[in-house]
Design an enzyme around this catalytic site. Structure first.
Site, short mmCIF file in Angstrom:
data_model
loop_
_atom_site.label_atom_id
_atom_site.label_comp_id
_atom_site.label_asym_id
_atom_site.label_seq_id
_atom_site.Cartn_x
_atom_site.Cartn_y
_atom_site.Cartn_z
CD GLU A 185 55.43 -9.68 -37.29
OE1 GLU A 185 54.34 -10.28 -37.28
OE2 GLU A 185 56.50 -10.23 -37.61
NE ARG A 241 52.47 -18.28 -29.63
CZ ARG A 241 53.14 -18.00 -28.52
NH1 ARG A 241 52.86 -18.65 -27.41
NH2 ARG A 241 54.09 -17.09 -28.51
CG ASN A 245 54.15 -18.74 -37.41
OD1 ASN A 245 54.85 -17.86 -36.93
ND2 ASN A 245 53.95 -19.90 -36.80
CG HIS A 248 55.84 -15.09 -39.89
ND1 HIS A 248 54.76 -14.26 -40.11
CD2 HIS A 248 56.52 -14.52 -38.86
CE1 HIS A 248 54.78 -13.26 -39.24
NE2 HIS A 248 55.85 -13.40 -38.48
CG HIS A 252 61.01 -17.60 -41.29
ND1 HIS A 252 60.13 -18.37 -40.57
CD2 HIS A 252 61.20 -16.47 -40.57
CE1 HIS A 252 59.80 -17.73 -39.45
NE2 HIS A 252 60.44 -16.58 -39.43
P1 NAD Z 1 66.14 -5.79 -32.69
O1 NAD Z 1 65.93 -6.26 -31.32
O2 NAD Z 1 67.40 -6.17 -33.37
O3 NAD Z 1 65.97 -4.21 -32.72
C1 NAD Z 1 66.12 -3.54 -33.96
C2 NAD Z 1 67.14 -2.39 -33.85
O4 NAD Z 1 66.54 -1.29 -33.20
C3 NAD Z 1 68.38 -2.73 -33.05
O5 NAD Z 1 69.49 -2.12 -33.65
C4 NAD Z 1 68.09 -2.11 -31.70
O6 NAD Z 1 69.25 -1.82 -30.95
C5 NAD Z 1 67.36 -0.86 -32.12
N1 NAD Z 1 66.47 -0.30 -31.12
C6 NAD Z 1 65.61 -0.97 -30.33
N2 NAD Z 1 64.83 -0.13 -29.67
C7 NAD Z 1 65.21 1.11 -30.03
C8 NAD Z 1 64.76 2.42 -29.70
N3 NAD Z 1 63.68 2.62 -28.91
N4 NAD Z 1 65.40 3.47 -30.24
C9 NAD Z 1 66.43 3.29 -31.10
N5 NAD Z 1 66.89 2.09 -31.48
C10 NAD Z 1 66.27 1.01 -30.95
O7 NAD Z 1 64.95 -6.29 -33.66
P2 NAD Z 1 63.39 -6.53 -33.43
O8 NAD Z 1 62.78 -6.35 -34.76
O9 NAD Z 1 62.85 -5.82 -32.28
O10 NAD Z 1 63.34 -8.09 -33.04
C11 NAD Z 1 63.78 -9.07 -33.93
C12 NAD Z 1 64.00 -10.35 -33.14
O11 NAD Z 1 62.76 -10.73 -32.54
C13 NAD Z 1 64.47 -11.52 -33.95
O12 NAD Z 1 65.53 -12.16 -33.28
C14 NAD Z 1 63.26 -12.44 -34.01
O13 NAD Z 1 63.61 -13.81 -34.09
C15 NAD Z 1 62.60 -12.14 -32.70
N6 NAD Z 1 61.15 -12.40 -32.68
C16 NAD Z 1 60.67 -13.13 -31.65
C17 NAD Z 1 59.31 -13.37 -31.55
C18 NAD Z 1 58.78 -14.13 -30.37
O14 NAD Z 1 57.59 -14.46 -30.36
N7 NAD Z 1 59.58 -14.40 -29.38
C19 NAD Z 1 58.43 -12.86 -32.50
C20 NAD Z 1 58.95 -12.09 -33.55
C21 NAD Z 1 60.33 -11.86 -33.63
N1 GLY Z 2 55.49 -14.60 -33.14
C1 GLY Z 2 54.68 -15.77 -33.23
C2 GLY Z 2 54.26 -16.32 -31.92
O1 GLY Z 2 54.53 -15.75 -30.90
O2 GLY Z 2 53.69 -17.37 -31.90
#
Ligand code: NAD
Ligand code: GLY
Length: 358
Positions: A185, A241, A245, A248, A252
């Site tokens: 990212e 915005r 993506n 993406h 997906h």
């Molecule tokens: P996650 O939250 O599942 O974290 C990944 C893993 O790392 C988990 O097992 C977690 O417990 C572990 N972890 C987290 N911090 C840690 C640390 N400091 N030390 C050790 N372990 C740690 O995954 P992610 O990649 O952070 O997030 C994925 C999610 O984000 C998805 O649900 C996706 O849809 C969402 N997302 C949202 C947006 C948005 O704009 N809102 C953008 C991108 C992704």
């Molecule tokens: N992760 C894409 C957005 O926030 O728009």
């Protein structure tokens, strides 16, 4: 305490700071100040709680506070766990001036942010992201939500946090694969809109692989500046915005086809960006040299750049479900080359199939 960098997300009365620094979770003097009411609920998970919950709780003395520790994993980003947040707020006696702190990766941030958007029609929340992906992407910009059995992020709301507190020290415990997934990212920001940052990433790939704290803080701050700028200009994704993506739609489709968990999201995004670049070249919109350059940077950061074996027709069927499509036609984020992403309407399906077939 090391230096803290502040990046502002400019949204008028809803503007908020992103504080980036080593040890910033323990710097409660800074973040406590933005909590208005008396009640604070920290939402986190069973992996993160033993590592970092104590640091946050130490800063909450004087507040009526509690912690909700959810099971770890995407499978738990559910309406049922959103209801668990409401139950915890009820047990705390939380009123409309309560605050939720989301301590964790994107799963916790999306879920806790969505619960904050719903509780009493919206209360304030603070993002304390602990994965690289959450630091550079999901904690900034106010997209919140949960998954349904029918699909990811199908229920959600735009609800901006009051602050984002990024403690770069927390990355020390992040598993290597999760760390690399976050770097995809980071690369995206250079790829879609900043040639200079892309070049910087090319020259600092080794430092980032070694989790060099100076290089990391710089990469996170640059990524947050990009995201903050895009969100300030197009909060609700009516245009620019959507460029975030890039890669993406392919990602997906790959995640769905291979089954969630086979590829991490960032890994799928890395492959998806290369496919988007290749498609751009095949459509005559960009040079193959730029595709090679993108693939080389991602590979240098330890990310996959080629899709696993998948049926192109299945992938296209998944791509058809993307929210960007209109009137049954495929709309994709493509590019003109490094630093220049664009939205392209009605992309020829035969060319997409050829790219997917390799
Ligand atoms: P996650 O939250 O599942 O974290 C990944 C893993 O790392 C988990 O097992 C977690 O417990 C572990 N972890 C987290 N911090 C840690 C640390 N400091 N030390 C050790 N372990 C740690 O995954 P992610 O990649 O952070 O997030 C994925 C999610 O984000 C998805 O649900 C996706 O849809 C969402 N997302 C949202 C947006 C948005 O704009 N809102 C953008 C991108 C992704
Ligand atoms: N992760 C894409 C957005 O926030 O728009």
């Amino acid at each position: 305490m090391n230096m803290t960098t502040t990046v502002d997300v400019a949204l008028g009365a809803r503007s908020y700071p992103i504080w980036i620094g080593a040890g910033s979770l323990a710097d409660a003097v800074r973040w406590r100040g933005i909590i208005r009411g008396r009640h604070v609920l920290v939402v986190t998970n069973a992996t993160i709680a033993p590592l970092y919950l104590g640091r946050v709780q130490a800063g909450l003395q004087g507040f009526a506070h509690a912690a909700l520790i959810l099971p770890d994993g995407e499978a738990h980003k559910t309406l049922a766990n959103c209801a668990a947040v409401f139950d915890a707020l009820t047990a705390l006696g939380a009123s409309r001036d309560a605050t939720i702190i989301a301590l964790g990766g994107g799963v916790i941030g999306d879920l806790a942010g969505f619960a904050a958007a719903c509780w009493m029609r919206g209360i304030q929340f603070v993002q304390m992201p602990t994965t690289l992906l959450a630091m550079v992407d999901s904690s900034v910009g106010g997209k919140t939500g949960v998954n349904l059995a029918a699909g990811k992020n199908l229920v959600g709301a735009f609800h901006q946090p009051r602050a984002v507190v990024i403690d770069t020290d927390t990355l020390a415990t992040l598993p290597p694969r999760e760390y690399r997934a976050g770097l995809a990212e980071v690369v995206k920001y250079g790829a879609i809109g900043d040639v200079i940052f892309f070049e910087w990433l090319e020259t600092h790939a080794n430092a980032l692989n070694a989790r060099d704290s100076t290089a990391l803080a710089e990469a996170i701050a640059a990524s947050c500046r990009h995201k903050a700028g895009v969100v300030a200009r197009d909060e609700h994704e009516h245009g620019e915005r959507a460029l975030l993506n890039f890669g993406h739609t392919f990602a997906h489709a790959l995640e769905t086809e291979t089954g969630y968990g086979t590829l991490l999201h960032g890994e799928a995004v890395a492959i998806g960006m290369v496919l988007a670049a290749r498609l751009s070249a095949d459509l005559g919109r960009a040079s193959n040299l730029d595709t090679d350059r993108l693939a080389a940077l991602l590979a240098a950061l330890g990310l996959p750049v080629a899709p696993p074996r998948c049926d192109p027709d299945h992938l296209i069927a998944h791509m058809r479900l993307d929210k960007k499509n209109l009137g049954g036609r495929l709309h994709l984020i493509l590019w003109r080359g490094v630093g220049y992403a664009e939205i392209v309407a009605d992309v020829d399906e035969m060319t997409i199939r050829a790219v997917l077939a390799g």
